[in-house]
Design an enzyme around this catalytic site. Structure first.
Site, PDB file in Angstrom:
ATOM      1  N   GLU A 115       0.828  -1.207   0.000  1.00 39.99           N
ATOM      2  CA  GLU A 115       0.000   0.000   0.000  1.00 39.99           C
ATOM      3  C   GLU A 115       0.868   1.266   0.000  1.00 39.99           C
ATOM      4  O   GLU A 115       1.811   1.376   0.774  1.00 39.99           O
ATOM      5  CB  GLU A 115      -0.883  -0.015   1.258  1.00 39.99           C
ATOM      6  N   LYS A 149     -10.148   2.262  -2.074  1.00 39.57           N
ATOM      7  CA  LYS A 149     -10.338   1.678  -0.729  1.00 39.57           C
ATOM      8  C   LYS A 149     -11.698   2.069  -0.151  1.00 39.57           C
ATOM      9  O   LYS A 149     -12.019   3.256  -0.052  1.00 39.57           O
ATOM     10  CB  LYS A 149      -9.185   2.162   0.164  1.00 39.57           C
ATOM     11  N   CYS A 201      -5.782  -2.996   2.502  1.00 43.83           N
ATOM     12  CA  CYS A 201      -5.495  -2.901   3.942  1.00 43.83           C
ATOM     13  C   CYS A 201      -6.709  -3.057   4.865  1.00 43.83           C
ATOM     14  O   CYS A 201      -7.187  -4.172   5.036  1.00 43.83           O
ATOM     15  CB  CYS A 201      -4.735  -1.616   4.230  1.00 43.83           C
TER      16      CYS A 201
END
Lengths: 306, 306
Positions: free
Chosen positions: B47, B120, B163
């Site tokens: 990331e 995300k 994540c």
């Protein structure tokens, strides 16, 4: 660390199956008494503990094993719960009416009352596990508080699910969202002798892992009671099932607190600190950030692209 | 075992962060070339690999690090994907418009084209991880194919998440339902020096476990690339973050195929057999039995009892 109201000693009992109900319940009683005398206040039994795992074959005669909710298993566990002042989670082959049978978990509170029931929602059906033949799936109704709804007891809200449910993160999440403080899985799962040792190990590892993951995702302790020992296939069509035991208790980060062997009748116990859940949810606020605006397709069987 | 069209060699790259974009991209290029020369056709980066993890503090100047989708990172990775004929999954701090920034994964296909992006969806916000300050959450739209939608590439459908998404079984499930063949998580997670060693170990174990559980629940291989090494807190208010590495690749039963250390820059690789997914789903038919009639409350923040 001295016990506080947030600490609960819990036990999980795994044992070999016996063919008749009376001997099964006698064995169970002995084990429950042992667990309670060790200090446990919450006791989880394995799936369909009052008989062998009869779903290996499709046999009409097996419906005779079904009992009403207010049947001998409930009567026996209820008396024990009251006498020993503990909460007992049992599992019965429930006859709800002629033609409607369920795989049902029953929860007896410390006063002997039936705190609630959970009728298995996800029903498997595979060679050796003919559950769709025997069991209607449970209903879910938020208003009526049945299905994915925790059961209130004097020691906390129990998110009781059964076996095949353990593979579904959806089920654990729904219990957590509805306030469950502990997840519990009465289980009957084992190996097929035709699989290689490596495949058997992967299956066992996956099974442990997915249930520990419900602890992680929801910051809840998880109790799992599995059968142990070999039960032959009455039809002799297969080599039967070797139930793999390995019952366990995990804490709210998925950490193993107690773990059984894959061969022996055993009582596992651990102290659960229920106050950890809220601490962890503040430090790791998954529930704060769930994208509830974007989850509706979880109610689809499959999502078609375009 | 000779490669078949269902076998894909995949690599995951974990490395220490570098402060400037040019050196970061140079380092990344070297590592990508190494992974590709080892035979990998799918390469996952960590990331925000083109900078340090700037979200430790809330600093307006950091918005200068943001780049357009068609920015230097995409240009560089696109050229490499084409030259090396591999699929590369990168991660950028995306400037979508003035005032709208995202934490975005970009997927470059073997012809250098942008196969798709994933913004995300679940955004964390904790001490040291001020992501809600920097990033708007991604949108989900099934029709427009953004959000929880796999990205089509010449080697398969990639369920790219980022994540914090890794803690949500919902996200992995939605990707699987929409046809993802591999789950991928570019990640930046590490330890707070104030936690005990035992707590640090529980955190790492929980993190590995929850992502392996997505493999188990969905019978998909999972690739995870995490940062490694210590990055100081520019404000000196905390002791900074020690990114814990431990990138890994798991197979479709959650089995570990490759695993990184917690200190070193590394390339991990493994061969994924994509045909295993359907075999496993026939033997363990979780998708057949999902109780889609009973899951609607997954779209609630909390389920009130009564």
């Amino acid at each position: 660390m001295s016990p506080t109201p947030n600490n609960i000693q819990a036990a999980v009992i795994q044992h070999k199956g016996l063919p008749d109900q009376a001997s099964s319940l006698n064995q169970t009683e002995t084990l429950i008494r042992q667990a309670a005398s060790g200090g446990s206040k919450l006791i989880l039994l394995q799936e369909l503990h009052a008989s062998l795992y009869f779903c290996q074959t499709q046999t009409y005669d097996n419906f005779a094993l079904a009992e009403a909710l207010e049947g001998p298993t409930k009567t026996r566990l209820s008396a024990l719960a009251k006498e020993l002042e503990c909460v007992i989670v049992g599992s019965i082959f429930e006859k709800r009416m002629a033609g409607v049978y369920h795989n049902t978990a029953i929860v007896l509170d410390t006063d002997g009352s039936l705190a609630g029931i959970y009728r298995k929602m996800h029903i498997p059906d595979d060679p050796g596990f003919n559950e769709k033949f025997y069991f209607s799936p449970g209903e879910h109704d938020q208003i009526q508080q049945i299905g994915f709804t925790p059961i209130n007891t004097s020691i906390g809200k129990l998110g009781v699910l059964v076996c095949w449910d353990q593979w579904y993160p959806e089920a654990a999440r729904l219990m957590a969202l509805a306030g469950a403080e502990i997840l519990l899985y009465p289980t009957a799962i084992g190996w097929d002798a035709e699989d290689t040792k490596e495949e058997q190990q992967r299956q066992l590892d996956a099974w442990t892992l997915i249930q520990r993951s419900h602890s992680v995702a929801n910051h809840l302790p998880t109790l799992v009671a599995n059968r142990v020992g070999h039960e032959p296939d009455p039809s002799s069509n297969t080599q039967g099932i070797t139930f793999w035991g390995n019952s366990f208790i995990s804490g709210p980060q998925g950490e193993i607190l107690a773990e059984g062997s894959n061969t022996e009748t055993q009582i596992l116990s651990a102290t659960l600190d229920l106050s950890r859940t809220e601490q962890l949810r503040q430090i790791w606020p998954y529930f704060r950030d769930r994208r509830i605006d974007a989850y509706s397709a979880l109610s689809q069987r499959s999502i078609k692209s375009q």
